[in-house]
Each structure stands twice: as structure tokens, then as C-alpha cells.
Design an enzyme around this catalytic site. Structure first.
Site, PDB file in Angstrom:
ATOM      1  N   ARG A 177       0.836  -1.207   0.000  1.00 58.86           N
ATOM      2  CA  ARG A 177       0.000   0.000   0.000  1.00 58.86           C
ATOM      3  C   ARG A 177       0.868   1.255   0.000  1.00 58.86           C
ATOM      4  NH1 ARG A 177      -1.029   4.851   2.538  1.00 58.86           N
ATOM      5  NH2 ARG A 177      -0.603   3.857   4.558  1.00 58.86           N
ATOM      6  N   ASP A 178       1.484   1.573   1.119  1.00 56.04           N
ATOM      7  CA  ASP A 178       2.248   2.814   1.208  1.00 56.04           C
ATOM      8  C   ASP A 178       3.485   2.781   0.317  1.00 56.04           C
ATOM      9  OD1 ASP A 178       2.679   5.366   2.116  1.00 56.04           O
ATOM     10  OD2 ASP A 178       3.620   4.780   3.982  1.00 56.04           O
ATOM     11  N   HIS A 231       5.177   4.197  12.588  1.00 60.94           N
ATOM     12  CA  HIS A 231       5.359   4.212  11.129  1.00 60.94           C
ATOM     13  C   HIS A 231       6.344   5.324  10.795  1.00 60.94           C
ATOM     14  CE1 HIS A 231       3.748   3.924   6.910  1.00 60.94           C
ATOM     15  NE2 HIS A 231       4.190   5.169   6.869  1.00 60.94           N
ATOM     16  N   CYS A 245       4.010   9.764   0.229  1.00 64.46           N
ATOM     17  CA  CYS A 245       2.620  10.215   0.146  1.00 64.46           C
ATOM     18  C   CYS A 245       2.447  11.124  -1.068  1.00 64.46           C
ATOM     19  CB  CYS A 245       2.232  10.964   1.424  1.00 64.46           C
ATOM     20  SG  CYS A 245       0.551  11.635   1.358  1.00 64.46           S
TER      21      CYS A 245
END
Length: 310
Positions: A27-28, A219, A252
Site C-alpha cells: 500500500r504505502d 510508522h 505520500c
């Protein structure tokens, strides 16, 4: 004199001999890459992680694929992941529609990101932090009714690219709201990689005071080369779980100059050499990091794949 980032504390590394590494690469790790991997490649990535011994994986994100095309096909991915005893797959959810998709897809855990910074929250999620907290309460209640564990990730907990340093009191308040709605864990995220070990210690203690008894996950991004030091500081403070991304990929899409997560294989090296067991084969993870770099067409930031184990 031995240095400890957490002033006056005896390192818990001497007594905490096991920790969980949550793999966030699918995902990230992929959401900010130029090359979009199809669901079949993402399923193969996840299967390699499971074969290496990873037992918690953030597999998918139920966000609008028009905004984050790298995360399209979440349902296809979840339909194809290997289902084995002890392996838990989580999905990122930002709203009720995402929750409905996640529950229908059969995720084992729900992860809701709530930024501590209003500006980041508006840019990333289209609402203020206060509005996101209201949404969180409803999402948490629905997940509880469905019998699916739900956790909160407090994003931009250390700093925001638009507002600067994040006041620890804001992070503590989000943790209080998370615990109040029944979060099974709280993740503290250095979304843009600005934190240092002393701040990790302070935030860990603030969050524990606000949400006593709730397990903590951390995280970290290695944007300014502090990610691994921060991870060891979090472990020293008793973190139950550490996030990492195979190959060190990540970032991000809504944070300027965002760079990768700490690399799973490099974190495993630091943990294993420190006497901490994870149950994960770091050499197989390093091989997957090299494989993933080939799919993405860019070198992996991770170092273990280049230097090898010692």
C-alpha cells in the site's frame, strides 16, 4: 557512558525479545510510484512477503482510484491474496464508502488514517481533522458491529509539510479519541520523516497516557535518515509493532518531497542483530526488494540487498 535516546531509561531491548513487523509495501510502498502495478503483480508481492514469514500486511487502500491510481483494483488484490493461518491483511479506509468496500472484500483489519494537521487532512482527505474524527467514530462503530478490528493511524504526528511541527498535545487528543472508540491499536506516523528519537520517546509516553493499555504501532519514513534510529527508539519504548516497506519504497502523493518508508530488510537487520526476533527471513525480503525494484523500474533505496547480511 552508553547513549540512550530515552533519557534515564534502561533499554527494553534486553527484555523485549520479539516484535511484529507490519509490511506496508503493497500500500504505502506503491502509492507514490510512477509505475502502476496491476493487481496480479501486487498479489505476487504479497505472496512473497507471506512466504518470507511476514504475518501482518497492509495489502490495499480503499481510496478513490482517480486520486491514487496505484491503488486501483483493491478488491481484485484481496480476492487473490494467499489465505493462511496467522496471516492478517489490513486495508486503509478514509470514509464510510471505503469501509463498505473493505468489509465486502474481506479484510482482516481496518486502518483509518487521521492526520493531526488540518491542512494536510484537507489536502489528503478533503476534510478537516475534526470532520475526520467525526467520520472515525462512525467507521469504528460500524467495524465493531461487523466484528472487524479497527485501528487509527495518526498521520503527520511529528510534523506537517504545511504547518510545521505538530504539537504533541494534538497527537495525544487523537489517541484519546481512538481509544474511546475502541481502537485495537494506535499507530503514530512520521508521514514526512522529520522526527528524531527524543521526539519518539515523548510522543510514545503522551499517547500511552491518553490511551492506556492500547498497543502502539509506529510508522517511520527515512526522509532525513532518522527512520531506523526512530524505530529502535520506539522499540525501546515498548512499541508492539513497527511498519516497514520492502525495498524502502513509499511516500505520500499529497506531501511535497515525500520519500520512502524505512526498508523492511534493513529494519530486520537492525532488529535481528539487536537480538530481537521477528519470525521473518530478511534475506528473502531483500530478494523481494530487488525483484520489486525491477517491476518498478527504479533502484530500491534499501541497503541490505546491495551489501548482503553479515
Amino acid at each position: 557512558m552508553q547513549y540512550s535516546p530515552c533519557k534515564g531509561d534502561i533499554s527494553k531491548l534486553e527484555v523485549e525479545l520479539h516484535t511484529t513487523v507490519l509490511e506496508v509495501g503493497p500500500r504505502d510502498g506503491l502509492q507514490n510510484e510512477d509505475r502502476v502495478l496491476p493487481p496480479d503483480d501486487r498479489i505476487a508481492f504479497i505472496a512473497r512477503c507471506v512466504d518470507a514469514g511476514v504475518r501482518r500486511i497492509e495489502a490495499v487502500s480503499f481510496v478513490n482510484p482517480k486520486r491514487v491510481p496505484q491503488m486501483a483494483g483493491a478488491e481484485e488484490v484481496m480476492a487473490g491474496v494467499p489465505r493462511r493461518d496467522g496471516v492478517s491483511y489490513s486495508g486503509l479506509v478514509l470514509n464510510r464508502r471505503g469501509l463498505d468496500r473493505a468489509l465486502a472484500a474481506g479484510v482482516d483489519e481496518i486502518n483509518v488514517a487521521v492526520p493531526a494537521s488540518d491542512t494536510f487532512c484537507v489536502r489528503n482527505q478533503g476534510c478537516t481533522t475534526s470532520e475526520m474524527l467525526d467520520a472515525w467514530d462512525g467507521i469504528a462503530a460500524t467495524a465493531a458491529d461487523a466484528g472487524v478490528p479497527i485501528g487509527m493511524t495518526i498521520a503527520t504526528a511529528f510534523g506537517c509539510p504545511f504547518e510545521g511541527d505538530t504539537p504533541p498535545a494534538q497527537v495525544a487528543e487523537l489517541a484519546r479519541r481512538a481509544a474511546g472508540a475502541g481502537a485495537f491499536e494506535i499507530a503514530v506516523a512520521d508521514t514526512i520523516g522529520v522526527g528524531v528519537p527524543s521526539e519518539v520517546c515523548e510522543l510514545s509516553r503522551r499517547v500511552r497516557e491518553a490511551a492506556p493499555g492500547t498497543p502502539l504501532r509506529f510508522h517511520f519514513h527515512n526522509t532525513r535518515n532518522t527512520g531506523y534510529a526512530n524505530a529502535l527508539a520506539a522499540l525501546d519504548e515498548g512499541a508492539a509493532t513497527l511498519d516497514a516497506s520492502t525495498g524502502g519504497f513509499g511516500g505520500c502523493p499529497f506531501a511535497p518531497a515525500a520519500t520512502g518508508n524505512i526498508a523492511t530488510e534493513d529494519l530486520l537487520y537492525a532488529l535481528h542483530r539487536s537480538g530481537v526476533e521477528t519470525g521473518v527471513d530478511m534475506e528473502r525480503v531483500a530478494e523481494t526488494g530487488t525483484w520489486l525494484a525491477g517491476l518498478l523500474g527504479t533502484p530500491a533505496p534499501a541497503l541490505l540487498g546491495r551489501a548482503g547480511p553479515f
